[in-house]
Design a protein around this motif. Structure first.
Motif, short mmCIF file in Angstrom:
data_model
loop_
_atom_site.label_atom_id
_atom_site.label_comp_id
_atom_site.label_asym_id
_atom_site.label_seq_id
_atom_site.Cartn_x
_atom_site.Cartn_y
_atom_site.Cartn_z
N LEU A 248 -2.39 5.04 -14.08
CA LEU A 248 -1.80 4.14 -13.10
C LEU A 248 -1.75 4.79 -11.72
N TYR A 249 -1.41 6.08 -11.71
CA TYR A 249 -1.30 6.78 -10.43
C TYR A 249 -2.67 7.09 -9.84
N HIS A 250 -3.68 7.24 -10.68
CA HIS A 250 -5.04 7.36 -10.16
C HIS A 250 -5.41 6.10 -9.39
N ILE A 251 -5.10 4.94 -9.96
CA ILE A 251 -5.39 3.67 -9.27
C ILE A 251 -4.57 3.57 -7.99
N LEU A 252 -3.30 3.94 -8.08
CA LEU A 252 -2.42 3.86 -6.91
C LEU A 252 -2.90 4.75 -5.78
N SER A 253 -3.47 5.90 -6.12
CA SER A 253 -3.96 6.82 -5.08
C SER A 253 -5.07 6.18 -4.25
N TYR A 254 -5.86 5.30 -4.86
CA TYR A 254 -6.90 4.59 -4.11
C TYR A 254 -6.31 3.42 -3.32
N LEU A 255 -5.31 2.76 -3.89
CA LEU A 255 -4.72 1.61 -3.21
C LEU A 255 -3.99 2.01 -1.93
N ILE A 256 -3.37 3.20 -1.92
CA ILE A 256 -2.61 3.60 -0.73
C ILE A 256 -3.49 4.19 0.36
N ALA A 257 -4.77 4.47 0.06
CA ALA A 257 -5.63 5.17 1.02
C ALA A 257 -5.71 4.45 2.37
N PRO A 258 -6.00 3.15 2.42
CA PRO A 258 -6.06 2.49 3.74
C PRO A 258 -4.74 2.53 4.49
N LEU A 259 -3.63 2.36 3.77
CA LEU A 259 -2.32 2.42 4.42
C LEU A 259 -2.04 3.82 4.96
N SER A 260 -2.41 4.83 4.18
CA SER A 260 -2.22 6.21 4.60
C SER A 260 -2.96 6.50 5.90
N VAL A 261 -4.21 6.11 5.96
CA VAL A 261 -5.03 6.35 7.15
C VAL A 261 -4.43 5.63 8.35
N CYS A 262 -4.00 4.41 8.15
CA CYS A 262 -3.38 3.63 9.22
C CYS A 262 -2.12 4.32 9.74
#
Length: 264
Positions: free
Chosen positions: A98-112
């Motif tokens: 689940l956290y592997h998936i979450l790590s990809y989902l947060i990527a755009p928000l992190s960059v922003c």
């Protein structure tokens, strides 16, 4: 060119919206001990306490500030691996997918967020020279610089060991300005909704580099620990993302009050 302008505008609006959401829902945090800040710009060195340190630094530290941020969190392709390893690799084996998936989902928000906030990217390769130059420039421009230097080696019940090469910024700053930079210890206590600042540790340009790194880092860890232990009994939010039942107390042999806030 028009597309670039729209992208930048959209990114900025996203950042402002995310910042506003965090400001609305994150508990208000009081700043105590501001009288210990020197009159000249300084480096504020604190406990990371997971997400709390960067949030408090961005929202509540007053005045001009620049916050050291892991450079990987500023680049889309680097976020997933770094976020998973740093935030969630210690999670129970059955939930790691689940956290592997979450790590990809947060990527755009992190960059922003991390490219729009008051940040200076930190790297572990040749780009560290750029980090140091930007840090000195920020100090010369009158900004305080915020650094959370813990890494995954326990030191005591309050902090993890500090990575100490950040102290070399003071040597570069001294060469540029002739001024001895101050490192101000900061203890963030999310459960008490406050950040407390202690007496600064001043850089000594006459001390050899390795010896000065050790001296300043040890003094800062000691002072942050003393700040934590001077506060009412509370739960410490540690650097490592460990189960909450394993969180330490600031005074291990004391039982914290039943009415303590549990905001994080």
């Amino acid at each position: 060119m028009e597309t670039t302008r729209k992208d930048r505008s959209f990114s900025y609006l996203c950042y402002r919206f995310i910042r506003w959401l965090v400001w609305v829902f994150y508990p208000r945090t009081a700043m105590e001990g501001l009288e210990n800040w020197p009159s000249e710009p300084c480096i504020l060195v604190g406990n990371h306490c997971q997400m709390n340190g960067p949030i408090v630094a961005e929202l509540y530290i007053p005045g001009k500030r620049s916050i050291w941020c892991a450079g990987q969190m500023m680049h889309l392709k680097d976020v997933p691996a770094y976020a998973y390893q740093d935030f969630w690799s210690g999670k129970p084996r059955g939930t790691r997918w689940l956290y592997h998936i979450l790590s990809y989902l947060i990527a755009p928000l992190s960059v922003c967020v991390f490219n729009r906030a008051h940040t200076i990217g930190v790297y572990r390769d040749a780009r560290i020279a750029s980090t140091f130059k930007k840090t000195v420039a920020a100090l010369e421009d009158g900004a305080n610089v915020v650094i959370f230097p813990e890494h995954l080696t326990p030191h005591n019940h309050i902090v993890y060991d500090f990575q100490d090469k950040f102290i070399d910024v003071a040597r570069l700053y001294y060469k540029r300005t002739g001024k001895a930079l101050a490192f101000v210890p900061m203890y963030i206590a999310p459960r008490l909704r406050k950040a407390v600042f202690g007496q600064p540790v001043y850089f000594d340009p006459e001390t050899p580099k390795a010896q000065e790194r050790t001296r300043v880092a040890e003094a800062l860890m000691d002072r942050i620990t003393a700040l934590a232990e001077s506060l009412p009994p509370h739960t410490v939010v540690p650097y490592a993302n460990i189960p909450k039942k394993s969180y330490p107390k600031n005074i291990p042999d004391k039982v914290e009050p039943a009415h303590e806030e549990t905001c994080c």
